[in-house]
Every structure is written in C-alpha cells, then in structure tokens.
Design a protein around this motif. Structure first.
Motif, PDB file in Angstrom:
ATOM      1  N   SER A 100     -16.667   0.763 -45.069  1.00 33.69           N
ATOM      2  CA  SER A 100     -16.244   2.412 -45.123  1.00 33.69           C
ATOM      3  C   SER A 100     -17.265   3.133 -44.524  1.00 33.69           C
ATOM      4  O   SER A 100     -18.413   3.017 -44.989  1.00 33.69           O
ATOM      5  N   GLU A 111      -8.602   0.920 -51.388  1.00 31.67           N
ATOM      6  CA  GLU A 111      -8.621   0.136 -50.294  1.00 31.67           C
ATOM      7  C   GLU A 111      -8.438   0.754 -48.985  1.00 31.67           C
ATOM      8  O   GLU A 111      -8.972   0.425 -47.910  1.00 31.67           O
ATOM      9  N   ASP A 112      -7.588   1.716 -48.857  1.00 31.54           N
ATOM     10  CA  ASP A 112      -7.305   2.447 -47.746  1.00 31.54           C
ATOM     11  C   ASP A 112      -8.415   3.276 -47.363  1.00 31.54           C
ATOM     12  O   ASP A 112      -8.396   3.618 -46.060  1.00 31.54           O
ATOM     13  N   ASP A 113      -9.584   3.256 -47.836  1.00 30.06           N
ATOM     14  CA  ASP A 113     -10.929   4.147 -47.618  1.00 30.06           C
ATOM     15  C   ASP A 113     -11.701   3.074 -46.630  1.00 30.06           C
ATOM     16  O   ASP A 113     -12.608   3.533 -45.683  1.00 30.06           O
ATOM     17  N   TYR A 114     -11.306   2.043 -46.474  1.00 31.97           N
ATOM     18  CA  TYR A 114     -11.974   0.825 -45.631  1.00 31.97           C
ATOM     19  C   TYR A 114     -11.084   0.517 -44.382  1.00 31.97           C
ATOM     20  O   TYR A 114     -10.190  -0.333 -44.457  1.00 31.97           O
ATOM     21  N   GLY A 115     -11.830   0.934 -43.446  1.00 36.18           N
ATOM     22  CA  GLY A 115     -11.392   0.541 -42.302  1.00 36.18           C
ATOM     23  C   GLY A 115     -11.710  -0.661 -41.263  1.00 36.18           C
ATOM     24  O   GLY A 115     -10.965  -1.120 -40.539  1.00 36.18           O
TER      25      GLY A 115
END
Length: 127
Positions: A100, A111-115
């Motif tokens: 991230s 979880e959504d912070d990690y691309g």
C-alpha cells in the motif's frame, strides 16, 4: 513491473514454525510502501494479519494473531517476513502479501488500502 512474490509455505505439524517471505521487485522501495500479510482459509474471507509501515517500519498486528506471528522487513533485500510460531490447524490457509502507498490507518489493516498483491503461498498445518 511491480511484483510481490511470496515463498516459504508448506506442510508443518501443529506446534511447528514457518517463516514466510515476501520479496518485492526492484521498483518497490520499502521506504515508499507499507507491506502487509493476509490469509484466506478455505471457504472463508481474506483475513488481515499484520503490516509494517513504510516510513518508520512500525508494525501493526491483528488481534487474532495472539502474538504467535511476527512481521519484519529487510530493506536491503526488499523482503518482508512473517515468522509464524506455535502453528495450529486453523492457521491452514493461503497467505498473501500486499503493498500500500498509504501511511495512515495502517493499524486497521484494511484490505482495500492495498493495491498490489502477490500470488499467495499455501500453508498447511496437519499431523
């Protein structure tokens, strides 16, 4: 191409230990990316485990870890580790590392912070 590659998974008996590695491509500077570990057990959603921040290497852990797992990083090797001890059958899962660019709210392990994600490594705890 930005890549993360997990390794170190395998079959281990209950009570045993494993060290997982997440090696990042040269484009990844660990001073710029927070790296986290997640896992997904069969028929379950993905579960956050721990992360290490980019700027100061501060570590954050999910409460489910109960101090059995330790995250660390070696910036010279572009690698982040997850040391797992006292493994139990319920730790059986595919383990993923993720990156991230964020440096805020890391402690929430969202979880959504990690691309960026690796392909995962299987850990099986069984006698």
């Amino acid at each position: 191409q930005v890549r993360l590659v997990e390794s170190g998974g395998g079959l281990v008996q209950p009570g045993g230990s494993l060290r997982l590695s997440c090696t990042t491509s040269s484009e990844f500077d660990l001073d710029d990316y927070a790296i986290a570990w997640f896992r997904r057990a069969s028929e379950k959603g993905r579960e956050a485990l721990a992360c290490v921040s980019s700027r100061d290497g501060r570590k954050y852990y999910s409460s489910v870890m109960n101090r059995r797992f330790t995250i660390s990083r070696d910036k010279a090797k572009n690698t982040v580790y997850l040391e797992m001890n006292s493994l139990i059958v319920e730790d059986t899962a595919v383990y993923y590392c993720a990156a991230s660019v964020r440096n805020d709210r890391l402690g929430f392990l969202i979880e959504d912070d990690y691309g960026y994600w690796g392909q995962g490594t299987q850990v099986t705890v069984s006698s």
